[in-house]
Design a protein around this motif. Structure first.
Motif, short mmCIF file in Angstrom:
data_model
loop_
_atom_site.label_atom_id
_atom_site.label_comp_id
_atom_site.label_asym_id
_atom_site.label_seq_id
_atom_site.Cartn_x
_atom_site.Cartn_y
_atom_site.Cartn_z
N SER A 176 0.83 -1.21 0.00
CA SER A 176 0.00 0.00 0.00
C SER A 176 0.86 1.26 0.00
O SER A 176 0.53 2.25 -0.66
CB SER A 176 -0.92 0.02 1.23
OG SER A 176 -1.85 -1.02 1.19
N ARG A 177 1.95 1.22 0.76
CA ARG A 177 2.86 2.36 0.82
C ARG A 177 4.26 1.84 1.15
O ARG A 177 4.41 0.76 1.72
CB ARG A 177 2.45 3.35 1.92
CG ARG A 177 1.12 4.03 1.67
CD ARG A 177 0.78 5.04 2.76
NE ARG A 177 -0.52 5.67 2.48
CZ ARG A 177 -0.69 6.70 1.65
NH1 ARG A 177 0.37 7.22 1.04
NH2 ARG A 177 -1.88 7.19 1.43
N ALA A 230 -1.56 6.40 -2.31
CA ALA A 230 -1.46 4.97 -2.03
C ALA A 230 -1.15 4.20 -3.30
O ALA A 230 -1.59 4.55 -4.40
CB ALA A 230 -2.77 4.47 -1.42
N PHE A 245 -2.12 1.45 -4.54
CA PHE A 245 -3.16 0.82 -5.35
C PHE A 245 -3.63 1.75 -6.47
O PHE A 245 -4.25 1.30 -7.44
CB PHE A 245 -4.34 0.35 -4.49
CG PHE A 245 -5.25 1.46 -4.01
CD1 PHE A 245 -6.28 1.92 -4.81
CD2 PHE A 245 -5.08 2.03 -2.77
CE1 PHE A 245 -7.13 2.93 -4.38
CE2 PHE A 245 -5.93 3.03 -2.31
CZ PHE A 245 -6.95 3.48 -3.12
N ARG A 274 -9.74 -2.77 -4.73
CA ARG A 274 -8.47 -2.06 -4.88
C ARG A 274 -7.48 -2.92 -5.66
O ARG A 274 -7.42 -4.14 -5.47
CB ARG A 274 -7.91 -1.68 -3.51
CG ARG A 274 -8.66 -0.55 -2.85
CD ARG A 274 -8.00 -0.13 -1.56
NE ARG A 274 -8.64 1.06 -1.02
CZ ARG A 274 -8.23 1.69 0.07
NH1 ARG A 274 -7.19 1.22 0.75
NH2 ARG A 274 -8.84 2.78 0.49
N ASN A 302 -4.20 -3.30 -5.48
CA ASN A 302 -3.21 -4.10 -4.76
C ASN A 302 -3.85 -5.30 -4.07
O ASN A 302 -3.23 -6.34 -3.91
CB ASN A 302 -2.41 -3.25 -3.78
CG ASN A 302 -3.26 -2.62 -2.69
OD1 ASN A 302 -4.45 -2.37 -2.86
ND2 ASN A 302 -2.64 -2.37 -1.54
N ASN A 341 -10.71 -5.87 4.20
CA ASN A 341 -10.81 -4.94 3.09
C ASN A 341 -11.18 -3.59 3.69
O ASN A 341 -12.35 -3.28 3.88
CB ASN A 341 -11.86 -5.42 2.09
CG ASN A 341 -11.90 -4.57 0.84
OD1 ASN A 341 -11.04 -3.71 0.63
ND2 ASN A 341 -12.91 -4.78 0.02
#
Length: 393
Positions: free
Chosen positions: A49-50, A152, A154, A168, A170, A362
């Motif tokens: 995500s990051r 982010a 994604f 999303r 990712n 999620n």
């Protein structure tokens, strides 16, 4: 998805002589390397995500301890005073009463540091900042990070259209990895929505890095080398277009399929993915060999059967899943079926026993990835039998 991310990072590390993968932790993976390795992860990771760069860590008892940690960091060596800032905090079991106040004290520490250096301060921009600073608090320690990703991860830079509740990117990539799908294995998403799973699979097949079409916060840092970044992107080698990709999609909604086709084009997928407008319970094997079904069933009327709009939602879902279960057992021998859903009663409605269920969150929603292994001949239609009755003498 920590284990899946760690596995992916080890593959990315093969492109570097300095990137080392250490351990998984709740919510992430620790790794180390040169600053270029940070760029590499941002470019290639489909699951993260990051990417957060750890700047400082210490114990704390009050907000003032956190302020003192922030104010003594050499932020001016990382970015310029003209860059706009945003501060974000997450916490687990922190004794502090107000995370908003703690965020304010980190902001004060960063600003006071710049003011002490040259008499001017950076500005705050919570919507589109140049630089993001992240703080993480547990019960005893605070860690400060530079967020090198920005938006982010994604957000791949291609999506313009989504459905009501898009998966999303990712998360879709993580589901593909956990399902065991690899290029060359037939893949079908019978409730494809706006096409996220199909697009992630196609880009994996082509070797298109997820971060290739977007920008990152690390490009605003003082140590950013534009020439090295260009060389890193120029080194990307896209795979040739396969003769038969064996990626297939369908959906009950023609509008969603139109959206999928547009998203496939925007995502740079250079081959056609067959898409059909059909109810999920009417699907058939798209190719004469075992493969994987991976899908995120929708909610509401898009899950339904045409002509049954007056049914209650629960009854509609029950009828739908019962019919889908029958279809899977009769028409998909030796396939593996993966359903990602927040409805934990799906196996019961399908009348199938899951081979595995993997827990996910999620966002704040607790979900499961259910795996069902279809066994050939497990639900063949019963053959009628003829009996002869004779009079007993």
């Amino acid at each position: 998805m920590e284990d899946a991310l760690a596995e992916e990072l080890k593959e990315i590390a093969e492109k570097s002589k300095t990137l080392a993968i250490h351990q998984t932790i709740p919510g992430g993976v620790h790794c180390s390397g040169m600053i270029e390795d940070c760029w590499l992860i941002n470019l290639y990771s489909r699951i993260a995500s990051r990417v957060l760069l750890r700047i400082a860590q210490s114990s704390y008892k009050s907000e003032e301890d956190i302020y003192r940690l922030a104010v003594k960091q050499p932020w001016e060596s990382w970015f310029d005073v003209q860059n706009t800032l945003r501060i974000d905090i997450t916490a687990i079991k922190s004794p502090l009463k107000s995370l908003n106040f703690t965020t304010l004290r980190i902001k004060d520490g960063v600003i006071d540091r710049f003011r002490s250096q040259n008499g001017i301060r950076p500005s705050i921009n919570t919507h589109a900042p140049d630089i993001r600073i992240a703080g993480f608090l547990d019960a005893h320690n605070v860690t400060l990070y530079l967020d090198t990703s920005g938006e982010a991860l994604f957000k791949r830079g291609w999506r313009l259209e989504t459905g009501d509740a898009p998966l999303r990117e990712n998360l879709a990539a993580g589901l593909l990895r956990i399902s065991g799908w690899k290029p060359g294995i037939p893949l079908l998403d019978p409730m494809c929505g706006s096409g996220t799973i199909l697009i992630e699979a196609a880009r994996m097949m082509m070797g298109i890095p997820p971060g290739y079409k977007r920008s990152f916060s690390f490009e605003k840092l003082s140590n950013f080398d534009a020439a090295k970044w260009k060389a890193l992107k120029d080194a990307v080698k896209v795979n040739p277009v396969p003769d038969n990709p064996m990626i297939y999609g369908s959906d009950i909604s023609g509008d969603m399929l139109t959206m999928t086709r547009h998203n496939l084009q925007e995502a740079g997928v250079p081959f056609d993915i067959p898409l059909h407008q059909i109810e999920a319970q009417e699907i058939k094997m798209p190719v004469d060999k075992p493969g994987i079904i991976l899908t995120n069933p929708p909610y509401g009327e898009r899950i339904g059967v045409r002509g049954n709009r007056n049914l209650e939602a629960d009854e509609l879902a029950s009828q739908f899943y019962q019919a889908l279960g029958t279809t899977l057992k009769q028409r998909f021998p030796n396939w593996s079926v993966f359903l990602f859903t927040a409805d934990l009663s799906v196996p019961k409605m399908l009348r199938l026993k899951e081979a595995r269920k993997t827990p996910f969150y999620n966002g704040p929603i607790e979900c499961r990835l259910f795996r069902f292994d279809m066994v050939a001949g497990s639900n063949r239609p019963r053959q009628s039998r003829t009996f002869r009755s004779e009079d007993q003498k």
